[in-house]
Design a protein around this motif. Structure first.
Motif, mmCIF file in Angstrom:
data_model
loop_
_atom_site.group_PDB
_atom_site.id
_atom_site.type_symbol
_atom_site.label_atom_id
_atom_site.label_comp_id
_atom_site.label_asym_id
_atom_site.label_seq_id
_atom_site.Cartn_x
_atom_site.Cartn_y
_atom_site.Cartn_z
ATOM 1 N N GLY A 1 2.370 1.682 -3.431
ATOM 2 C CA GLY A 1 1.322 2.151 -4.338
ATOM 3 C C GLY A 1 0.984 3.615 -4.156
ATOM 4 O O GLY A 1 0.816 4.358 -5.121
ATOM 5 N N LEU A 2 0.876 4.045 -2.896
ATOM 6 C CA LEU A 2 0.462 5.422 -2.634
ATOM 7 C C LEU A 2 1.567 6.420 -2.942
ATOM 8 O O LEU A 2 1.300 7.552 -3.351
ATOM 9 C CB LEU A 2 0.021 5.566 -1.172
ATOM 10 C CG LEU A 2 -1.321 4.900 -0.841
ATOM 11 C CD1 LEU A 2 -1.636 5.021 0.638
ATOM 12 C CD2 LEU A 2 -2.439 5.518 -1.671
ATOM 13 N N ALA B 1 0.834 -1.201 0.000
ATOM 14 C CA ALA B 1 0.000 0.000 0.000
ATOM 15 C C ALA B 1 0.870 1.252 0.000
ATOM 16 O O ALA B 1 0.568 2.233 -0.689
ATOM 17 C CB ALA B 1 -0.932 0.004 1.207
ATOM 18 N N LEU C 1 3.943 5.962 -5.249
ATOM 19 C CA LEU C 1 4.300 5.900 -6.667
ATOM 20 C C LEU C 1 3.790 7.082 -7.509
ATOM 21 O O LEU C 1 4.578 7.716 -8.204
ATOM 22 C CB LEU C 1 3.807 4.577 -7.237
ATOM 23 C CG LEU C 1 4.546 4.076 -8.463
ATOM 24 C CD1 LEU C 1 4.829 2.608 -8.337
ATOM 25 C CD2 LEU C 1 3.770 4.354 -9.724
#
Lengths: 238, 233
Positions: free
Chosen positions: A79-80, A76, A82
């Motif tokens: 992902g956040l 997570a 990126l």
């Protein structure tokens, strides 16, 4: 059995070891990347943990940071981060930075909490005695608290390192390097030898680092503390 | 607003992935609990096996999750057990350390009293030792649940059939689409926090006698009580 022979064949093939996508390069990437993350996390968490543990101020903050760290899955965080890093730097922002940020974010809580708990767990009578003897706060931290808290501090570094190595492995699925590349490519090409070879290398790296810390925890001890425990053991045996 | 319309179009997918996420987390948390309880009882009864059991679960806990999922792929294929087995193995160390600490914490006088009252071994375990160990056991369930919810996302490396909410993170990366990544990452964090909160309440309900200071043992954290003795983690 096919899997075992494929894996051994892959691991023994010299062609897989050299070159800029070989095992040696990937291992170095993994190690250097993990080392940088741990160094950054230590620069943040060790002073903060010592300060919180020594002064007792913001003690709840340290615990909350640790709890938050557990609820934040590495994937997570990658992902956040990126989209943000990709907007800043379209090249490395896609490949390197998201995983690096996740590694540091995940390494800080265990180092911080163990540092804090280790320092705060030092017998207050010892600290008071040191103060009464005229030691400055800095001398107390260096001479009394740090040596006595060395075991939990190393335990924190150990679990942070294991966490960081695991996250670096995951980073390969987001364009990063390291040993995780063999998992990515092995799965994509349905090359079981490569996949399982990658698994062996990643697991070996993690277990080696864990083992090194166990040895380090035995070796790095305050000489005074070792003498004291030696004396206690001798008294117990008598 | 392409983002908003995209999100609204994919609410079905979100519901499906949330359900899958909960399923992939709940099965390992339950199976891991049963295996660990049996191992913990065995370890308490036979101290010889205790060291090897804890060491073995520690070694498994050290192996990076991506590697453990990948290791099973050639063996079990793209089946649910490829996701469930590694997730179950990761719960073992968390459970075992808490169960063993809970059982170790039962005072010898209490055990003697139970023996004197004529309890058999199993009866004493069920009626005396396990209830006294309950605060730490429930604490272990809480830690195992939160940690498993995070790890479920990694099962997305096995392909689109798995991953729970992690599917959106991998898919969003492939499509270079930030909203899709957030669609997976944010609900994962919220799910972990929500489950932690619910289990915290349940912990209070199940063990109202336990002091609030009872803290589960997190394998990633030193035990402050033993810090000076140097036996941490």
């Amino acid at each position: 059995m096919q899997l075992v022979t494929d894996t051994i064949a892959w691991l023994l093939d010299p062609a897989n070891w050299g070159g800029n996508q070989g095992i040696v390069t990937r291992l170095l990437e993994h190690a250097v990347f993990s080392g940088i993350s741990i160094a950054i996390a230590m620069a943040i968490a060790v002073p903060a943990g010592i300060w919180i543990g020594h002064t007792g101020r913001f003690a709840a903050l340290g615990t909350n940071v640790a709890n938050l760290g557990r609820a934040l899955p590495s994937l997570a965080i990658i992902g956040l981060v990126l989209p943000i890093t990709a907007a800043i730097d379209p090249q490395l922002g896609f490949k390197v930075y998201p995983t690096l940020v996740a590694m540091v974010v995940l390494a800080v809580p265990p180092i911080l909490v163990n540092c804090q708990a280790g320092i705060a767990g030092v017998d207050r009578d010892l600290v008071e005695a040191a103060r009464a003897m005229g030691m400055t706060e800095r001398q107390i931290v260096r001479g009394i608290e740090l040596p006595l808290a060395m075991a939990p501090i190393l335990a924190g570094l150990r679990s942070a390192s294991v966490q960081v190595i695991a996250t670096a492995t995951l980073g390969a699925f987001f364009g990063g390097g390291g040993l995780g590349r063999f998992l990515v490519e092995g799965i994509a090409q349905r090359d079981d030898g490569m996949t399982f070879g990658g698994v062996v290398l990643v697991a070996a790296l993690a277990l080696t680092v864990e083992g090194a810390f166990i040895v380090l925890q035995r070796v790095i001890r305050s000489p005074g503390l070792a003498r004291m425990e030696g004396a206690r053991a001798a008294a117990g045996a008598a | 607003m392409i983002e908003v319309s995209w999100a609204l179009d994919h609410l079905d997918d979100l519901a499906f992935r949330v359900a899958q996420h909960i399923e992939l987390a709940a099965i390992p948390v339950m199976i891991g609990f049963a295996i660990s309880l049996a191992l913990a009882i065995w370890a308490v009864r036979r101290p010889v096996v205790r060291g090897p059991i804890v060491s073995a679960s520690g070694v498994l806990y050290t192996i990076p999750s991506a590697a453990l999922f990948a290791a099973l792929l050639p063996v079990t294929g793209i089946e649910i057990q490829t996701a469930v087995i590694p997730l179950t193995l990761y719960t073992l160390l968390i459970y075992l350390r808490n169960m063993l600490a809970g059982l170790d914490g039962v005072a010898p006088e209490v055990i003697e009293a139970a023996d004197a009252m004529g309890y058999g071994r199993w009866q004493r375990l069920l009626r005396v030792e396990l209830p006294l160990a309950l605060p730490l056991i429930v604490g272990g369930v809480r830690l195992a649940s939160v940690s498993t919810i995070g790890l479920v996302t990694v099962s997305g490396i096995l392909g689109d059939r798995f991953g729970g909410l992690g599917f959106f993170i991998f898919e969003g990366y492939r499509h270079n689409f930030g909203i899709e990544i957030a669609f997976g990452a944010v609900p994962t964090i919220l799910l972990a926090l929500a489950v932690d909160l619910v289990l915290q309440r349940l912990q209070g309900r199940l063990t109202p006698w336990a002091p609030r200071t009872v803290r589960a043992i997190d394998p990633g954290r030193a035990d402050p009580g033993r810090a000076v003795a140097g036996g941490a983690a």
